[in-house]
Design a protein around this motif. Structure first.
Motif, PDB file in Angstrom:
ATOM      1  N   LEU A   1       1.496  -1.468   0.217  1.00 36.20           N
ATOM      2  CA  LEU A   1      -0.060   0.201  -0.180  1.00 36.20           C
ATOM      3  C   LEU A   1       1.073   1.214  -0.103  1.00 36.20           C
ATOM      4  CD1 LEU A   1      -2.761  -0.940   2.406  1.00 36.20           C
ATOM      5  CD2 LEU A   1      -2.946  -0.681   0.336  1.00 36.20           C
ATOM      6  N   ASP A   2       1.911   1.034   0.788  1.00 38.96           N
ATOM      7  CA  ASP A   2       2.525   2.975   1.206  1.00 38.96           C
ATOM      8  C   ASP A   2       3.884   2.330   1.506  1.00 38.96           C
ATOM      9  OD1 ASP A   2       1.888   1.376   3.963  1.00 38.96           O
ATOM     10  OD2 ASP A   2       0.184   2.821   4.064  1.00 38.96           O
ATOM     11  N   GLU A   3       4.180   4.047   1.586  1.00 35.24           N
ATOM     12  CA  GLU A   3       5.784   3.942   2.052  1.00 35.24           C
ATOM     13  C   GLU A   3       6.298   5.230   2.832  1.00 35.24           C
ATOM     14  OE1 GLU A   3       8.682   2.424   3.512  1.00 35.24           O
ATOM     15  OE2 GLU A   3       9.561   1.402   1.997  1.00 35.24           O
ATOM     16  N   TYR A   4       7.192   5.249   3.179  1.00 34.28           N
ATOM     17  CA  TYR A   4       7.880   6.458   3.259  1.00 34.28           C
ATOM     18  C   TYR A   4       8.638   6.884   2.955  1.00 34.28           C
ATOM     19  CZ  TYR A   4       5.702   5.405   8.814  1.00 34.28           C
ATOM     20  OH  TYR A   4       5.782   4.835   9.795  1.00 34.28           O
ATOM     21  N   VAL A   5       7.999   8.237   2.525  1.00 36.56           N
ATOM     22  CA  VAL A   5       9.111   8.792   1.844  1.00 36.56           C
ATOM     23  C   VAL A   5      10.516   9.620   2.506  1.00 36.56           C
ATOM     24  CG1 VAL A   5       9.673  11.384  -0.095  1.00 36.56           C
ATOM     25  CG2 VAL A   5       7.760  10.153   0.306  1.00 36.56           C
ATOM     26  N   GLY A   6      11.631   9.333   2.122  1.00 39.37           N
ATOM     27  CA  GLY A   6      12.903   9.415   2.178  1.00 39.37           C
ATOM     28  C   GLY A   6      13.322   7.988   3.161  1.00 39.37           C
ATOM     29  N   LEU A   7      13.117   6.905   2.939  1.00 37.87           N
ATOM     30  CA  LEU A   7      13.858   6.575   2.979  1.00 37.87           C
ATOM     31  C   LEU A   7      13.839   5.285   2.607  1.00 37.87           C
ATOM     32  CD1 LEU A   7      11.722   4.854   7.036  1.00 37.87           C
ATOM     33  CD2 LEU A   7      13.287   6.803   6.807  1.00 37.87           C
ATOM     34  N   SER A   8      15.076   4.297   2.825  1.00 38.35           N
ATOM     35  CA  SER A   8      15.434   3.637   1.581  1.00 38.35           C
ATOM     36  C   SER A   8      15.421   2.721   1.594  1.00 38.35           C
ATOM     37  CB  SER A   8      17.265   3.418   1.731  1.00 38.35           C
ATOM     38  OG  SER A   8      17.558   2.852   2.255  1.00 38.35           O
ATOM     39  N   GLY A   9      14.857   0.881   1.412  1.00 38.74           N
ATOM     40  CA  GLY A   9      15.168  -0.282   1.773  1.00 38.74           C
ATOM     41  C   GLY A   9      15.687  -0.617   2.208  1.00 38.74           C
ATOM     42  N   GLU A  10      16.541   0.192   2.902  1.00 40.50           N
ATOM     43  CA  GLU A  10      17.927  -1.446   3.932  1.00 40.50           C
ATOM     44  C   GLU A  10      17.352  -0.344   5.678  1.00 40.50           C
ATOM     45  OE1 GLU A  10      19.663   0.327   0.541  1.00 40.50           O
ATOM     46  OE2 GLU A  10      18.986  -1.692   0.018  1.00 40.50           O
ATOM     47  N   ASP A  11      16.662   0.806   4.898  1.00 39.50           N
ATOM     48  CA  ASP A  11      16.414   1.570   6.565  1.00 39.50           C
ATOM     49  C   ASP A  11      15.511   0.661   7.307  1.00 39.50           C
ATOM     50  OD1 ASP A  11      14.656   3.113   8.462  1.00 39.50           O
ATOM     51  OD2 ASP A  11      15.652   4.385   7.110  1.00 39.50           O
ATOM     52  N   SER A  12      15.928   0.916   8.323  1.00 43.60           N
ATOM     53  CA  SER A  12      14.760  -0.643   9.506  1.00 43.60           C
ATOM     54  C   SER A  12      13.689  -0.037   9.144  1.00 43.60           C
ATOM     55  CB  SER A  12      15.652  -1.357  10.563  1.00 43.60           C
ATOM     56  OG  SER A  12      15.829   0.052  11.656  1.00 43.60           O
TER      57      SER A  12
ATOM     58  N   ALA B   1       7.230  -8.821  -5.603  1.00 42.04           N
ATOM     59  CA  ALA B   1       7.058  -8.260  -4.773  1.00 42.04           C
ATOM     60  C   ALA B   1       7.956  -6.090  -4.650  1.00 42.04           C
ATOM     61  CB  ALA B   1       7.962  -8.879  -3.471  1.00 42.04           C
ATOM     62  N   HIS B   2       6.385  -6.089  -4.832  1.00 47.03           N
ATOM     63  CA  HIS B   2       6.267  -4.695  -5.604  1.00 47.03           C
ATOM     64  C   HIS B   2       6.098  -3.565  -4.163  1.00 47.03           C
ATOM     65  CE1 HIS B   2       6.828  -5.305  -9.406  1.00 47.03           C
ATOM     66  NE2 HIS B   2       5.957  -5.915  -9.553  1.00 47.03           N
ATOM     67  N   VAL B   3       7.053  -2.328  -3.874  1.00 45.75           N
ATOM     68  CA  VAL B   3       6.738  -1.683  -2.720  1.00 45.75           C
ATOM     69  C   VAL B   3       7.155  -0.498  -3.106  1.00 45.75           C
ATOM     70  CG1 VAL B   3       6.988  -0.969  -0.672  1.00 45.75           C
ATOM     71  CG2 VAL B   3       7.152  -3.347  -1.046  1.00 45.75           C
ATOM     72  N   PRO B   4       6.162   0.620  -3.090  1.00 44.79           N
ATOM     73  CA  PRO B   4       6.948   2.148  -3.288  1.00 44.79           C
ATOM     74  C   PRO B   4       8.178   2.475  -3.046  1.00 44.79           C
ATOM     75  CG  PRO B   4       4.497   2.129  -2.891  1.00 44.79           C
ATOM     76  CD  PRO B   4       5.157   0.710  -2.266  1.00 44.79           C
ATOM     77  N   ASN B   5       9.231   2.865  -4.278  1.00 40.48           N
ATOM     78  CA  ASN B   5      10.114   3.656  -4.058  1.00 40.48           C
ATOM     79  C   ASN B   5      10.504   4.847  -3.326  1.00 40.48           C
ATOM     80  OD1 ASN B   5      12.976   3.974  -3.226  1.00 40.48           O
ATOM     81  ND2 ASN B   5      13.303   4.674  -5.874  1.00 40.48           N
ATOM     82  N   GLY B   6      10.867   5.473  -1.661  1.00 38.07           N
ATOM     83  CA  GLY B   6      10.557   6.162  -1.148  1.00 38.07           C
ATOM     84  C   GLY B   6      11.882   6.435  -1.070  1.00 38.07           C
TER      85      GLY B   6
END
Length: 241
Positions: free
Chosen positions: A66-77, A99-104
Motif C-alpha cells: 500500500l505505501d512507503e515513507y518518503v525519504g527512507l531507503s529499503g535498507e532502513d529498518s 514483490a512491489h513496494v513504492p520506492n520512498g
C-alpha cells in the motif's frame, strides 16, 4: 460486508492467512495487495508456517504494498520494504521482482507514484487487498480529506498518524512527514478486500467504518460501497458494533 468476530489475535491471524492461501490456490497468477504494521504481522507469520509445511507457494504471486515513507531507503529498518522483506518476502519463495513496494528513497516522488500506479494497472488490480485502519479512518496512508477518486500519490502524514507510528522510531522527530500511498480509487478496484482489526483502541474506528456516514473525512467509510469486503477482528476491536 462480512464481519468475522474471533476471540483473539492468534485466531484472527490464522483465519486471515487461510483466506490469503485460498486466494493463491484458486487463482493462477494472483495479485495480492499487502499492508504493514503490527496487525498483519501474525498473518504473515502464519503464511510463512504454511509455506514451510509445503501448504502454499508464492512462486506465481505478485504483490503490491500500500505505501512507503518518503525519504527512507529499503535498507532502513523503519521502511516498509525492510518490514516486508523481514516479515514475509525473504522467508518464502516469492520472486523478489514480483514483490512491489513504492520506492520512498526517490528524488522524484510524483514520478514514482505515476509509475507505481501504471504498474498496478498493467499487472492487474488486487485479487485480494489486505487493509488495516487508522484511528482517524485512514486506509493505506490516505488521511482524512483524501479524495475518493485518488490514485497513487504522496501525502502529508497527519500528526495523529505520526504519533501512532512513533513507537517504531527512536523519537517522533524521526518519523517521516510524507508517504507515498496507493490511492482510494486504486484500493477500491480490488476484487476483494480483507480488513484486519485488533484491540479496543480500534473499536470506535470500526464502528464509524461500518455504521457511520460515507465521507472523505473518514476515508475507510468508502468501503461500505465495495461489494466484497471481509472484516476479521477480535472481540475488542468489534465491541462497539
Amino acid at each position: 460486508m462480512e464481519i468475522v468476530k474471533l476471540k483473539g489475535y492468534e485466531e484472527m491471524s490464522q483465519k486471515s492467512s487461510e483466506l490469503v492461501i485460498k486466494t493463491i490456490q484458486e487463482i493462477d497468477n494472483p495479485v495480492l495487495g499487502l499492508a504493514t504494521g503490527s496487525t498483519p504481522e501474525g498473518m504473515y507469520g502464519e503464511l510463512i508456517k504454511a509455506y514451510r509445511k509445503n501448504n502454499v507457494s508464492f512462486q506465481n504471486v505478485t504483490t503490491f504494498n500500500l505505501d512507503e515513507y518518503v525519504g527512507l531507503s529499503g535498507e532502513d529498518s523503519n521502511s516498509y520494504r525492510y518490514y516486508m522483506n523481514e516479515k514475509l518476502f525473504h522467508a518464502v519463495d516469492i520472486p523478489i521482482e514480483h514483490a512491489h513496494v513504492p520506492n520512498g528513497d526517490t528524488k522524484t516522488p510524483e514520478k514514482e507514484c505515476a509509475e507505481y500506479e501504471k504498474l498496478i494497472r498493467d499487472v492487474g488490480y488486487a485479487d485480494l487487498q489486505i487493509l488495516g485502519i487508522g484511528l482517524n479512518g485512514h486506509i493505506g496512508f490516505n488521511e482524512p480529506g483524501t479524495s475518493f477518486d485518488s490514485k497513487t500519490h504522496t501525502i502529508e502524514l497527519d500528526e495523529s498518524t505520526r504519533q501512532a507510528n512513533a513507537r517504531f522510531f527512536n523519537s517522533l522527530e524521526e518519523v517521516p512527514t510524507q508517504a507515498i500511498t496507493m490511492g482510494i480509487d486504486t484500493i477500491m478496484k480490488s476484487n476483494k478486500i480483507l480488513l484486519l482489526v485488533s484491540g479496543e483502541k480500534k473499536a470506535e474506528a470500526v464502528q464509524k467504518l461500518v455504521q457511520g456516514e460515507i465521507t472523505e473525512e473518514f476515508p475507510a467509510s468508502i468501503l461500505q460501497q465495495h461489494t466484497n469486503v471481509v472484516i476479521i477482528g477480535d472481540e475488542a476491536a468489534l465491541s462497539k458494533l
